[in-house]
Write a protein that holds these residues in place. Structure first.
Motif, PDB file in Angstrom:
ATOM      1  N   GLN A  34      19.805   7.147 -12.652  1.00 22.65           N
ATOM      2  CA  GLN A  34      19.927   5.816 -12.302  1.00 22.65           C
ATOM      3  C   GLN A  34      18.870   5.336 -11.314  1.00 22.65           C
ATOM      4  N   ASP A  35      18.831   5.991 -10.222  1.00 24.77           N
ATOM      5  CA  ASP A  35      17.930   5.678  -9.381  1.00 24.77           C
ATOM      6  C   ASP A  35      16.380   5.555  -9.619  1.00 24.77           C
ATOM      7  N   GLY A  36      15.833   6.439 -10.426  1.00 21.03           N
ATOM      8  CA  GLY A  36      14.714   6.568 -11.031  1.00 21.03           C
ATOM      9  C   GLY A  36      14.501   5.148 -12.210  1.00 21.03           C
ATOM     10  N   GLU A  37      15.414   4.920 -12.664  1.00 25.49           N
ATOM     11  CA  GLU A  37      15.332   3.832 -13.657  1.00 25.49           C
ATOM     12  C   GLU A  37      15.289   2.349 -12.869  1.00 25.49           C
ATOM     13  N   HIS A  38      16.162   2.622 -11.680  1.00 22.46           N
ATOM     14  CA  HIS A  38      16.061   1.275 -11.057  1.00 22.46           C
ATOM     15  C   HIS A  38      14.598   1.110 -10.205  1.00 22.46           C
ATOM     16  N   ALA A  39      14.340   2.168  -9.646  1.00 23.05           N
ATOM     17  CA  ALA A  39      13.121   2.232  -9.044  1.00 23.05           C
ATOM     18  C   ALA A  39      12.018   1.761  -9.985  1.00 23.05           C
ATOM     19  N   PHE A  40      11.790   2.472 -11.288  1.00 23.17           N
ATOM     20  CA  PHE A  40      10.733   2.047 -12.278  1.00 23.17           C
ATOM     21  C   PHE A  40      10.781   0.611 -12.470  1.00 23.17           C
ATOM     22  N   ALA A  41      11.941  -0.017 -12.743  1.00 23.80           N
ATOM     23  CA  ALA A  41      12.163  -1.378 -13.034  1.00 23.80           C
ATOM     24  C   ALA A  41      11.686  -2.352 -11.945  1.00 23.80           C
ATOM     25  N   PHE A  42      12.000  -1.997 -10.696  1.00 19.51           N
ATOM     26  CA  PHE A  42      11.726  -2.994  -9.683  1.00 19.51           C
ATOM     27  C   PHE A  42      10.320  -2.660  -9.019  1.00 19.51           C
ATOM     28  N   VAL A  43       9.829  -1.435  -9.170  1.00 21.06           N
ATOM     29  CA  VAL A  43       8.213  -1.371  -8.839  1.00 21.06           C
ATOM     30  C   VAL A  43       7.442  -2.129  -9.903  1.00 21.06           C
ATOM     31  N   LEU A  44       7.885  -2.259 -11.030  1.00 20.20           N
ATOM     32  CA  LEU A  44       7.231  -3.211 -12.270  1.00 20.20           C
ATOM     33  C   LEU A  44       7.274  -4.587 -11.712  1.00 20.20           C
ATOM     34  N   ILE A  45       8.668  -5.282 -11.530  1.00 22.18           N
ATOM     35  CA  ILE A  45       8.857  -6.229 -10.974  1.00 22.18           C
ATOM     36  C   ILE A  45       7.864  -6.522  -9.509  1.00 22.18           C
ATOM     37  N   GLY A  46       7.876  -5.681  -8.622  1.00 22.20           N
ATOM     38  CA  GLY A  46       6.891  -6.086  -7.484  1.00 22.20           C
ATOM     39  C   GLY A  46       5.238  -6.103  -7.728  1.00 22.20           C
ATOM     40  N   LEU A  47       4.989  -5.383  -8.644  1.00 17.13           N
ATOM     41  CA  LEU A  47       3.511  -5.460  -9.393  1.00 17.13           C
ATOM     42  C   LEU A  47       3.449  -6.710 -10.179  1.00 17.13           C
ATOM     43  N   VAL A  90      17.494   0.936  -3.063  1.00 15.26           N
ATOM     44  CA  VAL A  90      16.376   1.352  -4.073  1.00 15.26           C
ATOM     45  C   VAL A  90      15.674   0.268  -4.636  1.00 15.26           C
ATOM     46  N   ASP A  91      16.113  -0.679  -5.458  1.00 14.98           N
ATOM     47  CA  ASP A  91      15.723  -1.833  -5.603  1.00 14.98           C
ATOM     48  C   ASP A  91      14.627  -2.553  -4.921  1.00 14.98           C
ATOM     49  N   ALA A  92      15.288  -2.916  -3.853  1.00 14.80           N
ATOM     50  CA  ALA A  92      14.380  -3.546  -2.769  1.00 14.80           C
ATOM     51  C   ALA A  92      13.019  -2.880  -2.250  1.00 14.80           C
ATOM     52  N   ALA A  93      13.427  -1.320  -1.939  1.00 15.84           N
ATOM     53  CA  ALA A  93      12.171  -0.832  -1.598  1.00 15.84           C
ATOM     54  C   ALA A  93      11.406  -0.436  -2.707  1.00 15.84           C
ATOM     55  N   ALA A  94      11.779  -0.204  -3.873  1.00 12.42           N
ATOM     56  CA  ALA A  94      10.751  -0.251  -5.165  1.00 12.42           C
ATOM     57  C   ALA A  94       9.770  -1.668  -5.335  1.00 12.42           C
ATOM     58  N   ALA A  95      10.611  -2.638  -5.232  1.00  9.34           N
ATOM     59  CA  ALA A  95       9.882  -4.041  -5.333  1.00  9.34           C
ATOM     60  C   ALA A  95       8.831  -4.049  -4.294  1.00  9.34           C
ATOM     61  N   CYS A  96       9.369  -3.627  -3.075  1.00  8.67           N
ATOM     62  CA  CYS A  96       8.241  -3.767  -1.994  1.00  8.67           C
ATOM     63  C   CYS A  96       7.139  -2.733  -2.216  1.00  8.67           C
ATOM     64  N   VAL A  97       7.403  -1.892  -2.839  1.00  5.04           N
ATOM     65  CA  VAL A  97       6.293  -0.785  -3.067  1.00  5.04           C
ATOM     66  C   VAL A  97       5.332  -1.327  -4.240  1.00  5.04           C
ATOM     67  N   GLY A  98       5.879  -2.002  -5.182  1.00  2.00           N
ATOM     68  CA  GLY A  98       5.068  -2.846  -6.113  1.00  2.00           C
ATOM     69  C   GLY A  98       4.233  -3.693  -5.439  1.00  2.00           C
ATOM     70  N   PHE A  99       5.005  -4.637  -4.515  1.00  2.83           N
ATOM     71  CA  PHE A  99       4.135  -5.576  -3.832  1.00  2.83           C
ATOM     72  C   PHE A  99       2.951  -5.129  -2.850  1.00  2.83           C
ATOM     73  N   ALA A 100       3.410  -4.044  -2.394  1.00  3.03           N
ATOM     74  CA  ALA A 100       2.326  -3.208  -1.349  1.00  3.03           C
ATOM     75  C   ALA A 100       1.112  -2.712  -2.134  1.00  3.03           C
ATOM     76  N   VAL A 101       1.348  -2.106  -3.207  1.00  4.88           N
ATOM     77  CA  VAL A 101       0.436  -1.586  -4.090  1.00  4.88           C
ATOM     78  C   VAL A 101      -0.612  -2.676  -4.590  1.00  4.88           C
ATOM     79  N   VAL A 102      -0.222  -3.948  -4.992  1.00  2.16           N
ATOM     80  CA  VAL A 102      -0.853  -4.917  -5.240  1.00  2.16           C
ATOM     81  C   VAL A 102      -1.653  -5.395  -4.280  1.00  2.16           C
ATOM     82  N   GLY A 103      -1.097  -5.657  -3.176  1.00  2.00           N
ATOM     83  CA  GLY A 103      -1.805  -6.097  -1.822  1.00  2.00           C
ATOM     84  C   GLY A 103      -2.993  -5.093  -1.390  1.00  2.00           C
ATOM     85  N   GLY A 104      -2.579  -3.582  -1.504  1.00  2.00           N
ATOM     86  CA  GLY A 104      -3.561  -2.798  -1.244  1.00  2.00           C
ATOM     87  C   GLY A 104      -4.791  -2.902  -2.121  1.00  2.00           C
ATOM     88  N   LEU A 105      -4.529  -2.816  -3.268  1.00  2.00           N
ATOM     89  CA  LEU A 105      -5.699  -3.049  -4.348  1.00  2.00           C
ATOM     90  C   LEU A 105      -6.215  -4.313  -4.063  1.00  2.00           C
TER      91      LEU A 105
END
Length: 117
Positions: A34-47, A90-105
């Motif tokens: 469950q946490d992995g699915e949430h993280a994956f979905a929201f990292v994609l949202i952030g990206l 989990v969702d909020a942290a994963a979305a932030c990771v996605g945004f951070a990856v894009v910002g870093g790139l």
């Protein structure tokens, strides 16, 4: 390219919202748990939103976090669903990771480009 990225980001957000609030039988399941699915979905949202709205990335990340909280709270009124603080975190942290990856790139690309003279 930006309109296509924006369309993709919003369609992804709609799909995640449906998977979260729709019938449980329609929700995809994987071996991530469950946490992995949430993280994956929201990292994609952030990206997706980070790429789609590069000039408004901070605003987009704030809206994404607010929408994540709203989706979680809406589960109180959906039969068979439950809102949990852990899911939101989990969702909020994963979305932030996605945004951070894009910002870093984006930052790395700007630093490696030759400066105009």
């Amino acid at each position: 390219m930006t309109p296509l990225l924006r369309l993709f980001a919003w369609l992804l957000a709609a799909a995640v919202t449906f998977a979260t609030l729709g019938p449980a039988s329609y929700r995809p399941h994987s071996n991530l748990g469950q946490d992995g699915e949430h993280a994956f979905a929201f990292v994609l949202i952030g990206l997706a939103f980070g790429l789609a709205y590069p000039r408004q990335r901070l605003l987009a990340s704030g809206i994404a976090l607010a929408a994540t909280a709203l989706i979680e709270m809406l589960q109180f009124w959906v039969p068979g669903r439950h809102a949990r603080l852990e899911d939101f975190l989990v969702d909020a942290a994963a979305a932030c990771v996605g945004f951070a990856v894009v910002g870093g790139l984006d930052w790395m690309l700007r630093r490696t480009r030759p400066s105009p003279t």
